[in-house]
Design an enzyme around this catalytic site. Structure first.
Site, short mmCIF file in Angstrom:
data_model
loop_
_atom_site.label_atom_id
_atom_site.label_comp_id
_atom_site.label_asym_id
_atom_site.label_seq_id
_atom_site.Cartn_x
_atom_site.Cartn_y
_atom_site.Cartn_z
N HIS A 43 0.82 -1.22 0.13
CA HIS A 43 -0.13 0.03 -0.05
C HIS A 43 0.81 1.26 0.08
O HIS A 43 0.52 2.14 0.41
CB HIS A 43 -0.83 -0.12 1.21
CG HIS A 43 -2.22 -1.04 1.16
ND1 HIS A 43 -3.26 -0.66 0.41
CD2 HIS A 43 -2.21 -2.34 1.48
CE1 HIS A 43 -3.92 -1.90 0.25
NE2 HIS A 43 -3.45 -2.94 1.01
N ASP A 45 2.44 1.82 -3.00
CA ASP A 45 2.83 2.09 -4.50
C ASP A 45 1.75 3.52 -4.94
O ASP A 45 2.17 4.51 -5.64
CB ASP A 45 2.24 1.14 -5.28
CG ASP A 45 0.99 0.54 -5.13
OD1 ASP A 45 0.14 0.72 -3.90
OD2 ASP A 45 0.50 -0.23 -5.93
N SER A 74 -8.06 -21.52 -23.85
CA SER A 74 -7.42 -21.50 -22.47
C SER A 74 -7.52 -23.03 -22.24
O SER A 74 -8.41 -23.96 -22.46
CB SER A 74 -7.98 -20.94 -21.55
OG SER A 74 -9.18 -21.40 -20.99
N GLY A 125 -6.66 -15.85 -8.16
CA GLY A 125 -7.46 -15.27 -6.65
C GLY A 125 -6.59 -15.19 -5.58
O GLY A 125 -7.12 -15.16 -4.46
N GLY A 127 -3.66 -13.42 -5.04
CA GLY A 127 -3.09 -12.02 -4.76
C GLY A 127 -1.74 -12.24 -5.38
O GLY A 127 -1.08 -11.52 -4.92
N SER A 129 -0.79 -12.19 -8.81
CA SER A 129 -0.80 -11.54 -10.18
C SER A 129 -1.17 -12.30 -11.39
O SER A 129 -0.38 -12.46 -12.19
CB SER A 129 0.36 -10.67 -10.30
OG SER A 129 0.54 -9.53 -9.34
N SER A 131 -3.55 -12.29 -13.42
CA SER A 131 -4.04 -11.40 -14.40
C SER A 131 -2.76 -10.82 -15.08
O SER A 131 -2.74 -10.84 -16.36
CB SER A 131 -5.19 -10.49 -14.16
OG SER A 131 -4.75 -9.57 -13.12
N ASP A 175 2.38 -4.86 -10.54
CA ASP A 175 2.29 -6.33 -10.96
C ASP A 175 2.74 -6.42 -12.29
O ASP A 175 3.55 -7.54 -12.64
CB ASP A 175 0.66 -6.84 -10.83
CG ASP A 175 0.09 -6.70 -9.66
OD1 ASP A 175 0.86 -6.41 -8.69
OD2 ASP A 175 -1.03 -6.68 -9.59
#
Length: 380
Positions: A43, A45, A74, A125, A127, A129, A131, A175
């Site tokens: 927190h 960034d 996929s 899901g 945390g 990264s 995505s 990320d």
């Protein structure tokens, strides 16, 4: 160019096999991009502060070839293939692929239709990264197909544009930068004010250490609203102090509001902890960062109030079993924790974390040993 990471090479072969099976031919190329964990600097960034991620040995791989129309396949989500008629309005996991293609075109790097087979072992899901790993692998694959040589800094900005403006997730650039720029055996110290960075040696094995990543399997409860609230608190505190961001706030600064002062104390202290971590790692004493990791968690739990029962359970159990330091990592309210442990004690710590979760009726955590891995690279 560095040799492909062994795990990335294996995933690359699996992605190529999926491409062949779905499209009946070999892909022209394949790129792998890793997930990441933030060693310390949470927190900070969006407060123009310091962060220190390292790449995980989990990768998303995009195998691709030019085509007459867009086709996205996929190996997860039931192995579906999506064939959008255009790059607009694509949803679900395919939105990350379409969004990257859109963002490349919007940024002046023209790309045309392609077939892409996506394969990933980055936990979703958690945390870590997943995505950003997908975005970066797809971006480099499409750039390679069309002969675009894009600097990694700019690639990170384009990938973030895809996530912010196409997918609609208001993420920062940490990320994507970590996935594209981190190096094996190093943690990346990055200044979020000017995006300057330094690769800092982080060779756990040299001291008989390992880093455990604990995916608590807990959802990010109320995360969006809480993130926005924390950011607003920081902006208000900076306004009251008369500074552009909390990066400029001095040690001991206060604004006279209990909640805002706790947010302020975390950000100032966390920036200092990142700087101290860099100094310790440069001195070669990796074990010495343990206390800083734990202090970071305490601050995130008590002053920033972004931890959760699952994260606290994992951290407390790891420390109780002998971890040198442990903290939640990522935005919080669920997700993952990390624990710095002596390699010989890793199994004991893992068992303690699992038993603590079971005793509290929490989801069974997934624990894996992590090493600072290689950033995005070509695997075919």
């Amino acid at each position: 160019m560095p040799e492909p990471d062994h795990r990335a090479r294996t995933l690359g072969s699996e992605a190529e096999a999926a491409f062949r099976s779905e499209f009946g031919a070999a892909p022209a190329l394949a790129w792998a991009a890793p997930g990441r964990v933030n060693l310390i600097g949470e927190h900070t960034d969006y407060n123009d502060g310091f962060v220190m991620p390292f790449a995980l040995p989990f990768y998303a791989v995009a195998a691709a070839s030019k085509a007459d129309a867009w086709e996205f396949h996929s190996t997860f989500d039931g192995g579906r293939t999506v064939r959008p008629g255009s790059l607009g309005g694509v949803e679900g996991w395919a939105a990350y692929l379409a969004g990257v293609a859109w963002a490349l075109n919007e940024s002046g790097y023209e790309v045309g239709p392609a077939r892409i087979a996506l394969h990933s072992d980055v936990p979703q899901g958690a945390g870590l990264s997943s995505s950003a790993a997908i975005e970066c692998a797809v971006l480099l694959a499409l750039a390679g197909l069309h002969g675009h040589d894009i600097a990694r800094d700019e690639a990170a900005r384009i990938a973030r544009k895809a996530e912010n403006e196409y997918v609609g997730a208001p993420t920062g650039i940490l990320d994507q930068s970590a996935s594209l720029l981190c190096e094996a055996g190093r943690a990346m110290f990055m200044d979020c004010r000017d995006l300057s960075r330094e690769q800092v040696p982080f060779r756990l094995e040299d001291e008989g250490l390992t880093m455990l990543v604990v995916d608590t399997d807990a959802p990010h409860r109320h995360a969006d609203g809480e993130y926005a609230s924390r950011r607003a608190d920081c902006e208000r505190a900076a306004e009251l102090l008369g500074v552009a961001s909390l990066r400029e706030a001095p040690d001991g600064a206060a604004v006279g509001d209990d909640r805002l002062d706790r947010r302020l104390r975390h950000v100032v202290g966390e920036n200092r902890r990142v700087a101290d971590t860099v100094a310790i790692l440069k001195g070669g004493a990796v074990a010495g960062i343990g206390e800083l990791l734990t202090a970071s968690h305490v601050s995130l739990r008590d002053d920033y109030e972004v931890s959760s029962v699952e994260l606290d359970s994992a951290v407390d159990a790891a420390l109780g079993a002998g971890a040198l330091g442990a903290r939640m990592t990522g935005g919080g309210f669920g997700g993952s924790a990390i624990a710095l442990v002596e390699a010989a004690a890793a199994r004991k710590v893992e068992t303690a974390v699992a038993e603590a979760a079971a005793a509290q009726g929490l989801p069974a955590p997934r624990v894996s040993a992590a090493r600072p891995a290689q950033g995005a690279h070509r695997v075919h």
